[in-house]
Scaffold this active site. Sequence first.
Site, PDB file in Angstrom:
ATOM      1  N   ASP A  58       9.064  31.393  19.003  1.00  0.00           N
ATOM      2  CA  ASP A  58      10.134  31.769  18.227  1.00  0.00           C
ATOM      3  C   ASP A  58       9.858  31.050  16.749  1.00  0.00           C
ATOM      4  OD1 ASP A  58      12.541  31.748  16.919  1.00  0.00           O
ATOM      5  OD2 ASP A  58      13.722  30.747  18.617  1.00  0.00           O
TER       6      ASP A  58
ATOM      7  N   GLU B 193     -11.626   9.191   6.547  1.00  0.00           N
ATOM      8  CA  GLU B 193     -11.469   7.771   7.120  1.00  0.00           C
ATOM      9  C   GLU B 193     -10.029   7.742   7.634  1.00  0.00           C
ATOM     10  OE1 GLU B 193     -12.799   5.048   4.336  1.00  0.00           O
ATOM     11  OE2 GLU B 193     -14.737   6.029   4.343  1.00  0.00           O
TER      12      GLU B 193
ATOM     13  N   GLU C 180      -6.584   5.954   8.643  1.00  0.00           N
ATOM     14  CA  GLU C 180      -5.952   4.708   8.782  1.00  0.00           C
ATOM     15  C   GLU C 180      -4.714   4.796   9.316  1.00  0.00           C
ATOM     16  OE1 GLU C 180      -8.478   2.705   5.091  1.00  0.00           O
ATOM     17  OE2 GLU C 180      -6.174   2.684   5.144  1.00  0.00           O
TER      18      GLU C 180
ATOM     19  N   GLU D 215      -8.217  -2.795   9.681  1.00  0.00           N
ATOM     20  CA  GLU D 215      -8.347  -2.703   8.270  1.00  0.00           C
ATOM     21  C   GLU D 215      -7.577  -4.026   7.466  1.00  0.00           C
ATOM     22  OE1 GLU D 215      -8.949  -1.823   5.411  1.00  0.00           O
ATOM     23  OE2 GLU D 215     -10.146  -0.282   5.599  1.00  0.00           O
TER      24      GLU D 215
ATOM     25  N   GLU E 243      -8.594   1.456  11.519  1.00  0.00           N
ATOM     26  CA  GLU E 243      -9.240   2.651  10.721  1.00  0.00           C
ATOM     27  C   GLU E 243     -10.241   3.011  11.761  1.00  0.00           C
ATOM     28  OE1 GLU E 243     -12.592   3.199   7.217  1.00  0.00           O
ATOM     29  OE2 GLU E 243     -10.544   2.216   6.636  1.00  0.00           O
TER      30      GLU E 243
ATOM     31  N   HIS F 233      -9.093   8.358   3.146  1.00  0.00           N
ATOM     32  CA  HIS F 233     -10.146   8.645   2.267  1.00  0.00           C
ATOM     33  C   HIS F 233     -11.003   9.886   2.816  1.00  0.00           C
ATOM     34  CE1 HIS F 233     -10.077   4.124   1.169  1.00  0.00           C
ATOM     35  NE2 HIS F 233      -9.016   4.763   0.540  1.00  0.00           N
TER      36      HIS F 233
ATOM     37  N   ARG G 228     -14.713   1.613  -6.022  1.00  0.00           N
ATOM     38  CA  ARG G 228     -13.626   1.819  -5.377  1.00  0.00           C
ATOM     39  C   ARG G 228     -12.241   1.727  -5.880  1.00  0.00           C
ATOM     40  NH1 ARG G 228     -17.376   0.182  -1.433  1.00  0.00           N
ATOM     41  NH2 ARG G 228     -17.280   1.376   0.526  1.00  0.00           N
TER      42      ARG G 228
ATOM     43  N   GLU H 132     -16.280  10.865  -2.364  1.00  0.00           N
ATOM     44  CA  GLU H 132     -15.162  10.255  -1.386  1.00  0.00           C
ATOM     45  C   GLU H 132     -13.987  10.384  -2.307  1.00  0.00           C
ATOM     46  OE1 GLU H 132     -13.857   6.359   0.526  1.00  0.00           O
ATOM     47  OE2 GLU H 132     -15.125   6.245  -1.061  1.00  0.00           O
TER      48      GLU H 132
ATOM     49  N   ARG I  84     -10.407   9.356  -2.740  1.00  0.00           N
ATOM     50  CA  ARG I  84      -9.625   8.219  -2.319  1.00  0.00           C
ATOM     51  C   ARG I  84      -8.155   8.142  -2.455  1.00  0.00           C
ATOM     52  NH1 ARG I  84     -12.618   3.718  -1.187  1.00  0.00           N
ATOM     53  NH2 ARG I  84     -11.127   2.444  -1.722  1.00  0.00           N
TER      54      ARG I  84
END
Length: 481
Positions: A52, A136, A138, A221, A229, A278, A350, A370, A372
Amino acid sequence: MNADQVLQTIKDEKISFIDFWFVDIFGELHNVGMPSYAIDKNSFVNGLEKLDASSIVGFKSVNNSDMILMPDPTSFKILPSDYDPGNRKNARIFCDLYDGSTDESSRYNRDSRGIAYKASKKLKEFGFTHTNWGPEIEFFVFDTINVYPSPYAATHSYGGSGYSIESKESPWAKGNVSTAIDIKEGYYPSQPKDTLEGFRKDVCDDLYNYFGIRIEAEHHEVATSGQCEINLEYDEMIQMADHVIGVKNLVKVKAKRKNKVATFMPKPIFGDNASAMHTHQSLWNGKSNVMYDKDDEQAQMSQTGRYYIGGILSHASALCAISNPTTNSYKRLVPGFEAPVNVCWGLGNRSAAIRVPMYNRNQEKSKRLEYRVPDPTANIYLLEAALLLAGLDGIKNKIDPGDPIEENVYKLSPEKKREYKIGSLPVSLKGALDSLSSDSKFLEDVFTKDFLDVYSELKYKEYVAFAQTPTAWEVSMYADA
């Protein structure tokens, strides 16, 4: 597995119930269970007339609500015992959603899994065969979260509102001298400070033994109070999205069985780091990584890979409506907590929105980017689809991302940012939705305008409710105004 193999396995393993899983437009998992004797070959041919759709947020109206769940036999997995205190043996299968018939043309346009599937088909237009993804994930695991007494306390005589978090690892807990982790000091602690190592390993064992999900690593982490993580080994697009849904659900189920609570809310603790997701990604043509160029001295990143990066960066603000889809998401995207706030890319950097890992050179298999920015409240199917479409738009239009930024972007002056042409991400959910409304053409062929309109409408309502609700902080700050 195909349908026949699934049916045989159900018989051989004496499976009692099958849970049929699907997600709504925000990635929330839904389930309907059926006894195994009610499943036959026809269930995989004509689907299950069990949905539904008017009862699922963002789906259909009550006057046109019948939909078909089509089980995907390749996603069949036996579930861990935590899923059934009654000691029954259960299995799960992901479902695709169909409207009116099971023809491919009738696949429901608001089915997130279907959107990811449709996006993956775009790869052929560019001469690619598949993509690999490696998120990754977390999250926090607390002893309890107490919310009191109500979000409506501001207009009722309830004596105020607020929340509290309890964790043996928190510096504010009593009697925890051996397990207290201070704010921002939770990265890779050993036991006894890390009270959740056994929990994470239990999760990883079940992910591998039951779901076939290979884990690269698990660890505590940076934040205090049980921030965890789990890194998944890369897989193709739909499989990885299914994996992420499975991981998030298993974490919650196992936490509940241990009288704890797991949350993927990005920023539950003021003044501490928040949870991200990430997302690593690479483009492939057969066994060749299209992002790899051994002759590129700077990053061994191909021109195609650079254009892909350029596409994501050029649409980064609009992507935030999907990659960071809650009001709480923007309490993470602030300076000082290792979260990206600037639109740029770098090599092993980073502080940039996109990082190209540079652990070893001459490694074609691992060449990737990556992203982030995302957090774990994102609907993983929509996130993968949107990132892929943004990257392909960059390739199509040859969008140059510029040179990678080598400096710490957090410490750059406004003048330097202007010089490097570094933009900023939205600072609120409303800002992200506004960006999506003005920059959605790259998505519309796959997502459809209908889906984006419904998604945005519901998210705008969410923001308005947040914006209109007084908080404890505001009352303490402005009550004597």
